[in-house]
Design a protein around this motif. Sequence first.
Motif, PDB file in Angstrom:
ATOM      1  N   SER A   1     -28.673  23.685 112.456  1.00 62.60           N
ATOM      2  CA  SER A   1     -27.731  24.580 111.779  1.00 62.60           C
ATOM      3  C   SER A   1     -27.459  24.137 110.334  1.00 62.60           C
ATOM      4  O   SER A   1     -27.039  24.957 109.519  1.00 62.60           O
ATOM      5  N   ASP A   2     -27.697  22.866 110.023  1.00 65.22           N
ATOM      6  CA  ASP A   2     -27.499  22.370 108.660  1.00 65.22           C
ATOM      7  C   ASP A   2     -28.784  21.881 108.004  1.00 65.22           C
ATOM      8  O   ASP A   2     -28.754  21.407 106.868  1.00 65.22           O
ATOM      9  N   ALA A   3     -29.913  21.980 108.699  1.00 67.46           N
ATOM     10  CA  ALA A   3     -31.189  21.501 108.160  1.00 67.46           C
ATOM     11  C   ALA A   3     -31.554  22.274 106.902  1.00 67.46           C
ATOM     12  O   ALA A   3     -31.414  23.501 106.846  1.00 67.46           O
ATOM     13  N   GLY A   4     -31.996  21.527 105.902  1.00 66.75           N
ATOM     14  CA  GLY A   4     -32.404  22.131 104.646  1.00 66.75           C
ATOM     15  C   GLY A   4     -31.274  22.269 103.645  1.00 66.75           C
ATOM     16  O   GLY A   4     -31.507  22.473 102.471  1.00 66.75           O
ATOM     17  N   ARG A   5     -30.035  22.199 104.126  1.00 69.26           N
ATOM     18  CA  ARG A   5     -28.885  22.276 103.219  1.00 69.26           C
ATOM     19  C   ARG A   5     -28.315  20.888 103.007  1.00 69.26           C
ATOM     20  O   ARG A   5     -28.349  20.363 101.909  1.00 69.26           O
ATOM     21  N   VAL A   6     -27.742  20.303 104.047  1.00 62.62           N
ATOM     22  CA  VAL A   6     -27.155  18.963 103.915  1.00 62.62           C
ATOM     23  C   VAL A   6     -27.774  17.959 104.870  1.00 62.62           C
ATOM     24  O   VAL A   6     -27.443  16.784 104.823  1.00 62.62           O
ATOM     25  N   LEU A   7     -28.654  18.406 105.738  1.00 57.54           N
ATOM     26  CA  LEU A   7     -29.354  17.499 106.652  1.00 57.54           C
ATOM     27  C   LEU A   7     -30.847  17.708 106.549  1.00 57.54           C
ATOM     28  O   LEU A   7     -31.305  18.822 106.269  1.00 57.54           O
ATOM     29  N   LEU A   8     -31.577  16.636 106.819  1.00 57.67           N
ATOM     30  CA  LEU A   8     -33.020  16.763 106.942  1.00 57.67           C
ATOM     31  C   LEU A   8     -33.337  17.290 108.326  1.00 57.67           C
ATOM     32  O   LEU A   8     -32.640  16.989 109.296  1.00 57.67           O
ATOM     33  N   GLU A   9     -34.393  18.055 108.425  1.00 56.70           N
ATOM     34  CA  GLU A   9     -34.833  18.567 109.720  1.00 56.70           C
ATOM     35  C   GLU A   9     -35.253  17.391 110.606  1.00 56.70           C
ATOM     36  O   GLU A   9     -35.802  16.399 110.123  1.00 56.70           O
ATOM     37  N   LYS A  10     -34.977  17.510 111.888  1.00 56.64           N
ATOM     38  CA  LYS A  10     -35.402  16.488 112.861  1.00 56.64           C
ATOM     39  C   LYS A  10     -36.198  17.178 113.952  1.00 56.64           C
ATOM     40  O   LYS A  10     -35.755  18.185 114.522  1.00 56.64           O
ATOM     41  N   ASN A  11     -37.379  16.651 114.260  1.00 57.67           N
ATOM     42  CA  ASN A  11     -38.162  17.168 115.375  1.00 57.67           C
ATOM     43  C   ASN A  11     -37.516  16.759 116.690  1.00 57.67           C
ATOM     44  O   ASN A  11     -36.892  15.697 116.786  1.00 57.67           O
ATOM     45  N   LEU A  12     -37.682  17.581 117.699  1.00 58.08           N
ATOM     46  CA  LEU A  12     -37.107  17.303 119.015  1.00 58.08           C
ATOM     47  C   LEU A  12     -37.583  15.952 119.543  1.00 58.08           C
ATOM     48  O   LEU A  12     -36.790  15.172 120.068  1.00 58.08           O
TER      49      LEU A  12
ATOM     50  N   PRO B   1     -10.906   9.879 122.543  1.00 57.01           N
ATOM     51  CA  PRO B   1     -10.599  11.086 121.768  1.00 57.01           C
ATOM     52  C   PRO B   1     -10.588  10.785 120.282  1.00 57.01           C
ATOM     53  O   PRO B   1     -10.427   9.642 119.878  1.00 57.01           O
ATOM     54  N   CYS B   2     -10.734  11.820 119.460  1.00 57.13           N
ATOM     55  CA  CYS B   2     -10.765  11.637 118.017  1.00 57.13           C
ATOM     56  C   CYS B   2      -9.487  12.105 117.357  1.00 57.13           C
ATOM     57  O   CYS B   2      -8.634  12.702 117.987  1.00 57.13           O
ATOM     58  N   GLY B   3      -9.409  11.850 116.037  1.00 58.99           N
ATOM     59  CA  GLY B   3      -8.258  12.242 115.223  1.00 58.99           C
ATOM     60  C   GLY B   3      -8.439  13.608 114.592  1.00 58.99           C
ATOM     61  O   GLY B   3      -9.097  14.473 115.131  1.00 58.99           O
ATOM     62  N   GLU B   4      -7.877  13.812 113.406  1.00 56.32           N
ATOM     63  CA  GLU B   4      -7.867  15.111 112.754  1.00 56.32           C
ATOM     64  C   GLU B   4      -8.425  15.063 111.335  1.00 56.32           C
ATOM     65  O   GLU B   4      -8.572  14.002 110.783  1.00 56.32           O
ATOM     66  N   ASP B   5      -8.722  16.263 110.763  1.00 57.21           N
ATOM     67  CA  ASP B   5      -8.961  16.441 109.320  1.00 57.21           C
ATOM     68  C   ASP B   5     -10.308  15.920 108.838  1.00 57.21           C
ATOM     69  O   ASP B   5     -10.489  14.739 108.712  1.00 57.21           O
ATOM     70  N   ALA B   6     -11.277  16.792 108.626  1.00 56.08           N
ATOM     71  CA  ALA B   6     -12.599  16.344 108.172  1.00 56.08           C
ATOM     72  C   ALA B   6     -13.388  17.457 107.522  1.00 56.08           C
ATOM     73  O   ALA B   6     -13.143  18.617 107.746  1.00 56.08           O
ATOM     74  N   HIS B   7     -14.399  17.052 106.762  1.00 53.60           N
ATOM     75  CA  HIS B   7     -15.362  18.017 106.252  1.00 53.60           C
ATOM     76  C   HIS B   7     -16.574  18.055 107.173  1.00 53.60           C
ATOM     77  O   HIS B   7     -17.206  19.081 107.327  1.00 53.60           O
ATOM     78  N   ASP B   8     -16.946  16.957 107.753  1.00 51.17           N
ATOM     79  CA  ASP B   8     -17.826  16.899 108.901  1.00 51.17           C
ATOM     80  C   ASP B   8     -19.326  17.112 108.734  1.00 51.17           C
ATOM     81  O   ASP B   8     -19.975  17.479 109.684  1.00 51.17           O
ATOM     82  N   THR B   9     -19.933  16.908 107.582  1.00 52.92           N
ATOM     83  CA  THR B   9     -21.391  16.932 107.497  1.00 52.92           C
ATOM     84  C   THR B   9     -21.891  15.844 106.581  1.00 52.92           C
ATOM     85  O   THR B   9     -21.182  15.378 105.720  1.00 52.92           O
ATOM     86  N   GLN B  10     -23.126  15.440 106.801  1.00 48.39           N
ATOM     87  CA  GLN B  10     -23.744  14.387 105.999  1.00 48.39           C
ATOM     88  C   GLN B  10     -25.240  14.619 105.941  1.00 48.39           C
ATOM     89  O   GLN B  10     -25.797  15.217 106.852  1.00 48.39           O
ATOM     90  N   ARG B  11     -25.883  14.143 104.903  1.00 45.78           N
ATOM     91  CA  ARG B  11     -27.291  14.466 104.611  1.00 45.78           C
ATOM     92  C   ARG B  11     -28.271  14.080 105.709  1.00 45.78           C
ATOM     93  O   ARG B  11     -29.088  14.844 106.088  1.00 45.78           O
ATOM     94  N   ARG B  12     -28.314  12.918 106.178  1.00 48.34           N
ATOM     95  CA  ARG B  12     -29.374  12.489 107.093  1.00 48.34           C
ATOM     96  C   ARG B  12     -29.045  12.919 108.464  1.00 48.34           C
ATOM     97  O   ARG B  12     -29.498  13.111 109.383  1.00 48.34           O
TER      98      ARG B  12
END
Length: 194
Positions: free
Chosen positions: A25-36, A183-194
């Motif tokens: 869903s983010d490949a090519g924008r902020v993530l590199l594509e990953k093969n299965l 469990p996790c906390g709150e507040d994020a942008h939530d994407t990274q390149r790799r």
Amino acid sequence: MPVQAPLIRRARIADVRAIKRLVDSDAGRVLLEKNLITLYEDVQEFWVAEVEGTVVGCGALHVMWEDLAEIRTVTVDRSVRGRGIGHALVERLIDLAAELGLRRLFVLTFETEFFARHGFTEITGTPVPAEVYAEMRRSADTGVAEFLDLPFVKPNTLGNTRMLLHLTTDTTNTPDTANTARPCGEDAHDTQRR
């Protein structure tokens, strides 16, 4: 009705296709594509965020050297971004790095503000001695090549920022939580390149 707090846990084989969906869903924008096949091979590096039985986020910790690892492939489903899931995943990966005795964490990212909130700072060059650099060049991993800033991966790294976090690793009085889900906390942008 309150929204259930996500559970941050180690990825399982059954999660790989959900991780692939998130990455795609983010490949090519902020993530590199990953093969299965790559995701299956690397599943032991991944942690996931789960809400009501559905994987909604992922991130991985890839050890590159005796004191160095990379946080990679951090992404969160768009429908739940802004709820702190990305931050919780990164915090868990930072904790895991400390538990492993690592001293430094690397990221290659467009999301500099996100990682700066976790203590990462921008770097230039490759922060390893020449003998380590030479040894790391033997790796077939593309992420290691990106860390080394080798010419053949330049198209993957254009526009990205290289960042590093220095860890304290005194875990002598810390319980072993490497396999603990929480469990996790709150507040994020939530994407990274790799």
